[in-house]
Scaffold this motif. Structure first.
Motif, mmCIF file in Angstrom:
data_model
loop_
_atom_site.group_PDB
_atom_site.id
_atom_site.type_symbol
_atom_site.label_atom_id
_atom_site.label_comp_id
_atom_site.label_asym_id
_atom_site.label_seq_id
_atom_site.Cartn_x
_atom_site.Cartn_y
_atom_site.Cartn_z
ATOM 1 N N ILE A 1 -25.292 7.857 -25.843
ATOM 2 C CA ILE A 1 -25.368 7.927 -24.395
ATOM 3 C C ILE A 1 -25.783 6.561 -23.895
ATOM 4 C CG2 ILE A 1 -26.588 8.944 -22.449
ATOM 5 C CD1 ILE A 1 -26.883 11.477 -24.184
ATOM 6 N N ARG A 2 -24.993 6.036 -22.975
ATOM 7 C CA ARG A 2 -25.282 4.746 -22.380
ATOM 8 C C ARG A 2 -25.001 4.844 -20.894
ATOM 9 N NH1 ARG A 2 -23.352 0.288 -20.530
ATOM 10 N NH2 ARG A 2 -21.131 0.462 -20.817
ATOM 11 N N TYR A 3 -25.841 4.227 -20.125
ATOM 12 C CA TYR A 3 -25.686 4.249 -18.677
ATOM 13 C C TYR A 3 -25.060 2.941 -18.216
ATOM 14 C CZ TYR A 3 -28.836 8.170 -19.077
ATOM 15 O OH TYR A 3 -29.398 9.366 -19.424
ATOM 16 N N SER A 4 -23.943 3.037 -17.496
ATOM 17 C CA SER A 4 -23.304 1.834 -16.963
ATOM 18 C C SER A 4 -23.878 1.466 -15.597
ATOM 19 C CB SER A 4 -21.796 2.031 -16.857
ATOM 20 O OG SER A 4 -21.498 3.130 -16.009
ATOM 21 N N TYR A 5 -24.593 2.405 -14.989
ATOM 22 C CA TYR A 5 -25.245 2.119 -13.716
ATOM 23 C C TYR A 5 -26.527 2.925 -13.620
ATOM 24 C CZ TYR A 5 -26.387 1.781 -8.806
ATOM 25 O OH TYR A 5 -27.064 1.554 -7.630
ATOM 26 N N LEU A 43 -26.360 16.984 -19.303
ATOM 27 C CA LEU A 43 -25.665 15.711 -19.477
ATOM 28 C C LEU A 43 -24.440 15.866 -20.372
ATOM 29 C CD1 LEU A 43 -26.062 12.732 -18.636
ATOM 30 C CD2 LEU A 43 -27.291 12.406 -20.781
ATOM 31 N N LEU A 44 -24.583 16.586 -21.475
ATOM 32 C CA LEU A 44 -23.463 16.786 -22.389
ATOM 33 C C LEU A 44 -22.374 17.653 -21.760
ATOM 34 C CD1 LEU A 44 -25.361 17.173 -25.782
ATOM 35 C CD2 LEU A 44 -24.155 15.163 -24.889
ATOM 36 N N THR A 45 -22.769 18.687 -21.030
ATOM 37 C CA THR A 45 -21.782 19.522 -20.346
ATOM 38 C C THR A 45 -21.021 18.711 -19.316
ATOM 39 O OG1 THR A 45 -23.065 21.535 -20.682
ATOM 40 C CG2 THR A 45 -21.475 21.566 -18.890
ATOM 41 N N SER A 46 -21.732 17.897 -18.570
ATOM 42 C CA SER A 46 -21.103 17.033 -17.576
ATOM 43 C C SER A 46 -20.076 16.108 -18.231
ATOM 44 C CB SER A 46 -22.174 16.207 -16.860
ATOM 45 O OG SER A 46 -21.606 15.242 -16.025
ATOM 46 N N ALA A 47 -20.438 15.529 -19.361
ATOM 47 C CA ALA A 47 -19.526 14.619 -20.061
ATOM 48 C C ALA A 47 -18.323 15.364 -20.629
ATOM 49 C CB ALA A 47 -20.269 13.897 -21.180
ATOM 50 N N GLN A 48 -18.542 16.538 -21.196
ATOM 51 C CA GLN A 48 -17.441 17.305 -21.783
ATOM 52 C C GLN A 48 -16.457 17.793 -20.721
ATOM 53 O OE1 GLN A 48 -19.657 20.297 -23.877
ATOM 54 N NE2 GLN A 48 -19.903 19.034 -25.700
ATOM 55 N N MET A 49 -16.991 18.230 -19.585
ATOM 56 C CA MET A 49 -16.155 18.798 -18.533
ATOM 57 C C MET A 49 -15.667 17.740 -17.530
ATOM 58 S SD MET A 49 -16.205 21.937 -19.469
ATOM 59 C CE MET A 49 -15.540 22.829 -18.092
ATOM 60 N N LEU A 50 -16.184 16.510 -17.664
ATOM 61 C CA LEU A 50 -15.935 15.442 -16.690
ATOM 62 C C LEU A 50 -16.259 15.941 -15.285
ATOM 63 C CD1 LEU A 50 -12.688 13.767 -18.037
ATOM 64 C CD2 LEU A 50 -15.050 13.025 -18.340
ATOM 65 N N ASP A 51 -17.389 16.615 -15.188
ATOM 66 C CA ASP A 51 -17.855 17.189 -13.937
ATOM 67 C C ASP A 51 -19.148 16.500 -13.518
ATOM 68 O OD1 ASP A 51 -17.734 18.919 -11.800
ATOM 69 O OD2 ASP A 51 -18.644 20.597 -12.867
ATOM 70 N N THR A 52 -19.432 16.498 -12.248
ATOM 71 C CA THR A 52 -20.616 15.825 -11.714
ATOM 72 C C THR A 52 -21.900 16.391 -12.312
ATOM 73 O OG1 THR A 52 -19.490 15.353 -9.643
ATOM 74 C CG2 THR A 52 -21.894 15.298 -9.597
ATOM 75 N N ASN A 74 -21.395 10.712 -12.251
ATOM 76 C CA ASN A 74 -19.976 11.048 -12.237
ATOM 77 C C ASN A 74 -19.311 10.486 -13.481
ATOM 78 O OD1 ASN A 74 -19.719 12.338 -9.538
ATOM 79 N ND2 ASN A 74 -20.569 10.370 -8.912
ATOM 80 N N PRO A 75 -19.218 11.285 -14.530
ATOM 81 C CA PRO A 75 -18.640 10.788 -15.779
ATOM 82 C C PRO A 75 -17.141 10.514 -15.620
ATOM 83 C CG PRO A 75 -18.961 13.157 -15.918
ATOM 84 C CD PRO A 75 -19.567 12.697 -14.616
ATOM 85 N N ARG A 76 -16.676 9.567 -16.398
ATOM 86 C CA ARG A 76 -15.235 9.258 -16.388
ATOM 87 C C ARG A 76 -14.839 8.811 -17.785
ATOM 88 N NH1 ARG A 76 -15.265 3.660 -16.242
ATOM 89 N NH2 ARG A 76 -17.190 2.814 -15.443
ATOM 90 N N ARG A 77 -13.609 9.071 -18.116
ATOM 91 C CA ARG A 77 -13.081 8.664 -19.404
ATOM 92 C C ARG A 77 -12.486 7.263 -19.267
ATOM 93 N NH1 ARG A 77 -12.886 11.738 -23.345
ATOM 94 N NH2 ARG A 77 -12.746 13.653 -22.125
ATOM 95 N N GLY A 81 -11.108 6.198 -24.650
ATOM 96 C CA GLY A 81 -11.311 7.628 -24.852
ATOM 97 C C GLY A 81 -12.756 8.050 -24.696
ATOM 98 N N ALA A 82 -13.662 7.097 -24.691
ATOM 99 C CA ALA A 82 -15.092 7.404 -24.509
ATOM 100 C C ALA A 82 -15.326 7.861 -23.079
ATOM 101 C CB ALA A 82 -15.935 6.177 -24.822
ATOM 102 N N VAL A 83 -16.398 8.637 -22.900
ATOM 103 C CA VAL A 83 -16.753 9.113 -21.557
ATOM 104 C C VAL A 83 -17.908 8.278 -21.059
ATOM 105 C CG1 VAL A 83 -17.653 11.050 -20.225
ATOM 106 C CG2 VAL A 83 -15.960 11.437 -22.017
#
Length: 83
Positions: A1-5, A43-52, A74-77, A81-83
């Protein structure tokens, strides 16, 4: 897990945003232990579902004080392929 912002306002809550953004250990030790499991699951659910992600959790500042925060992400791929 890494935060870009991470919001600059986090410093007002006793955390160093640059440290959080540079952390690659994924231990998120700044999340209160009583909220860590729920936080990780959200956090993991958000990343898997690409949901807020929209969660309220307690954090422990560098000064030891406990504060409540609302985290919205707001996760994005990306191309790799990484989220």
């Amino acid at each position: 897990i890494r935060y870009s912002y991470v919001s600059p306002g986090l410093s007002a809550l006793g955390l160093d945003r640059d440290v959080i953004m540079a952390d690659t250990s994924s231990n998120q030790s700044w999340i209160h232990p009583d909220d860590a499991g729920r936080w990780r699951a959200a956090l993991l659910t958000s990343a898997q579902m690409l949901d807020t992600l929209d969660e309220e959790v307690r954090i422990i500042g560098d000064d030891g004080r406990v504060r409540w925060i609302r985290s919205i992400g707001n996760p994005r791929r990306v191309a790799s392929g990484a989220v």
